[in-house]
Design a protein around this motif. Structure first.
Motif, PDB file in Angstrom:
ATOM      1  N   ALA A  50       0.821  -1.209   0.000  1.00  0.00           N
ATOM      2  CA  ALA A  50       0.000   0.000   0.000  1.00  0.00           C
ATOM      3  C   ALA A  50       0.856   1.261   0.000  1.00  0.00           C
ATOM      4  O   ALA A  50       0.559   2.231  -0.712  1.00  0.00           O
ATOM      5  N   LEU A  57       2.330   1.842  -3.395  1.00  0.00           N
ATOM      6  CA  LEU A  57       1.320   2.401  -4.293  1.00  0.00           C
ATOM      7  C   LEU A  57       1.060   3.876  -3.999  1.00  0.00           C
ATOM      8  O   LEU A  57       1.022   4.709  -4.916  1.00  0.00           O
ATOM      9  N   ASP A  58       0.918   4.225  -2.723  1.00  0.00           N
ATOM     10  CA  ASP A  58       0.528   5.577  -2.341  1.00  0.00           C
ATOM     11  C   ASP A  58       1.673   6.581  -2.384  1.00  0.00           C
ATOM     12  O   ASP A  58       1.456   7.757  -2.710  1.00  0.00           O
ATOM     13  N   THR A  61      -6.328  -8.762   0.591  1.00  0.00           N
ATOM     14  CA  THR A  61      -6.083  -7.330   0.455  1.00  0.00           C
ATOM     15  C   THR A  61      -4.717  -7.069  -0.166  1.00  0.00           C
ATOM     16  O   THR A  61      -4.567  -6.182  -1.017  1.00  0.00           O
ATOM     17  N   ARG A 100      -5.072  -7.591  -3.875  1.00  0.00           N
ATOM     18  CA  ARG A 100      -5.789  -6.507  -4.555  1.00  0.00           C
ATOM     19  C   ARG A 100      -4.902  -5.266  -4.708  1.00  0.00           C
ATOM     20  O   ARG A 100      -4.904  -4.613  -5.754  1.00  0.00           O
ATOM     21  N   THR A 101      -4.162  -4.957  -3.648  1.00  0.00           N
ATOM     22  CA  THR A 101      -3.287  -3.785  -3.704  1.00  0.00           C
ATOM     23  C   THR A 101      -2.195  -3.977  -4.741  1.00  0.00           C
ATOM     24  O   THR A 101      -1.899  -3.070  -5.540  1.00  0.00           O
ATOM     25  N   ARG A 105      -2.285  -5.928  -7.312  1.00  0.00           N
ATOM     26  CA  ARG A 105      -2.890  -5.922  -8.644  1.00  0.00           C
ATOM     27  C   ARG A 105      -3.068  -4.481  -9.141  1.00  0.00           C
ATOM     28  O   ARG A 105      -2.810  -4.178 -10.310  1.00  0.00           O
ATOM     29  N   GLN A 106      -3.507  -3.606  -8.252  1.00  0.00           N
ATOM     30  CA  GLN A 106      -3.662  -2.205  -8.627  1.00  0.00           C
ATOM     31  C   GLN A 106      -2.302  -1.584  -8.953  1.00  0.00           C
ATOM     32  O   GLN A 106      -2.162  -0.832  -9.927  1.00  0.00           O
ATOM     33  N   LEU A 107      -1.302  -1.910  -8.135  1.00  0.00           N
ATOM     34  CA  LEU A 107       0.039  -1.364  -8.342  1.00  0.00           C
ATOM     35  C   LEU A 107       0.610  -1.810  -9.684  1.00  0.00           C
ATOM     36  O   LEU A 107       1.106  -0.989 -10.469  1.00  0.00           O
ATOM     37  N   GLY A 150      -1.012  -2.898 -12.266  1.00  0.00           N
ATOM     38  CA  GLY A 150      -1.804  -2.358 -13.354  1.00  0.00           C
ATOM     39  C   GLY A 150      -1.423  -0.931 -13.685  1.00  0.00           C
ATOM     40  O   GLY A 150      -1.255  -0.570 -14.860  1.00  0.00           O
ATOM     41  N   ARG A 151      -1.273  -0.106 -12.667  1.00  0.00           N
ATOM     42  CA  ARG A 151      -0.917   1.296 -12.897  1.00  0.00           C
ATOM     43  C   ARG A 151       0.526   1.431 -13.360  1.00  0.00           C
ATOM     44  O   ARG A 151       0.852   2.320 -14.163  1.00  0.00           O
ATOM     45  N   HIS A 193       0.682  -9.154 -16.844  1.00  0.00           N
ATOM     46  CA  HIS A 193       1.192  -7.899 -17.394  1.00  0.00           C
ATOM     47  C   HIS A 193       2.441  -8.079 -18.256  1.00  0.00           C
ATOM     48  O   HIS A 193       3.079  -7.089 -18.630  1.00  0.00           O
TER      49      HIS A 193
END
Length: 236
Positions: free
Chosen positions: A81, A84-85, A117, A120-121, A123-125, A127-128, A171
């Motif tokens: 997290a 990502l943030d 969790t 999911r985090t 996966r978002q990382l 992806g971006r 990816h």
């Protein structure tokens, strides 16, 4: 006498022709993000250059493109997290064409980690990160490090490695699989902190990633003697 005789005789380190493997490498902007693995945190090893794997890779790429731009935003202790943030924005602004991601290990240091969790985090990382257009790279975690007090530690790492492999495949990331690499059996693999790979381990990780990049880019096929330095790493 060579400056690093142990490194030069290590069968899992880069052979002399490794620069040829990446002679046609297109990457001019290399970045690494995540935790201490992405930072290349390590302790010294006699006979090995005192460098983490990212600096090793950047140095090799600079032999191809002397003007290579290199950014490492990794922070020791970073969770998925926080990566990502707090790091992704700088990475996007930098605009890499080769981007490494390693995180998730620090999320396992809890009595009951929330693997859903974490997944999911990450996966978002991923992806971006992929949206930057960069070629992504990553590692699986090795099995050498075990946390005292967590009898299920290897189960946790296997679960995280499963997420990493899945995201790498999704990816098109280059994956250097360190989970069951023979280097895990070396008694001096870990640094004095008992957590991070030593400089010797960093040298092996760099070698595996270079071989994986060369295989993915179909550059290694043009290099004579490309089979040296250990078995080629598996690509995701």
């Amino acid at each position: 006498m060579t400056p690093f005789p142990a490194e030069e005789s290590d069968p899992f380190c880069l052979p002399m022709q490794s620069a040829t493997w990446l002679a046609d490498a297109p990457w001019r902007r290399f970045a690494s993000m995540g935790d201490s693995l992405a930072a290349g945190t390590h302790g010294p090893s006699p006979g090995y250059a005192d460098m983490g794997w990212p600096d090793r890779l950047a140095g090799l790429l600079r032999r191809v493109h002397p003007g290579l731009a290199y950014l490492n935003t990794a922070v020791i202790g970073a969770t998925a997290a926080k990566t990502l943030d707090r790091q992704l924005g700088r990475i996007v602004k930098f605009g890499p064409d080769l981007l490494h991601i390693s995180c998730g290990a620090n999320d396992l240091w809890r009595p009951e980690p929330d693997l859903a969790t974490i997944g999911r985090t990450m996966r978002q990382l991923f992806g971006r990160a992929a949206a930057t257009g960069a070629l992504l790279t990553t590692f699986t975690l090795g099995r050498a490090f075990v946390v005292p007090g967590f009898p299920d530690w290897h189960d946790r790492v296997r679960a995280l490695n499963g997420v990493i492999r899945e995201l790498a495949a999704e990816h098109g990331a280059v994956l250097a699989d360190m989970w069951d690499h023979p280097v895990n059996d070396r008694p001096d693999l870990l640094s004095a902190d008992g957590i991070h790979f030593s400089a010797a381990g960093q040298a092996v990780m760099a070698a595996e990633l270079v071989k994986a990049l060369a295989l993915r880019s179909e550059l290694i096929r043009r290099a004579p003697g490309a089979g040296g330095g250990g078995a080629p790493a598996r690509c995701g």
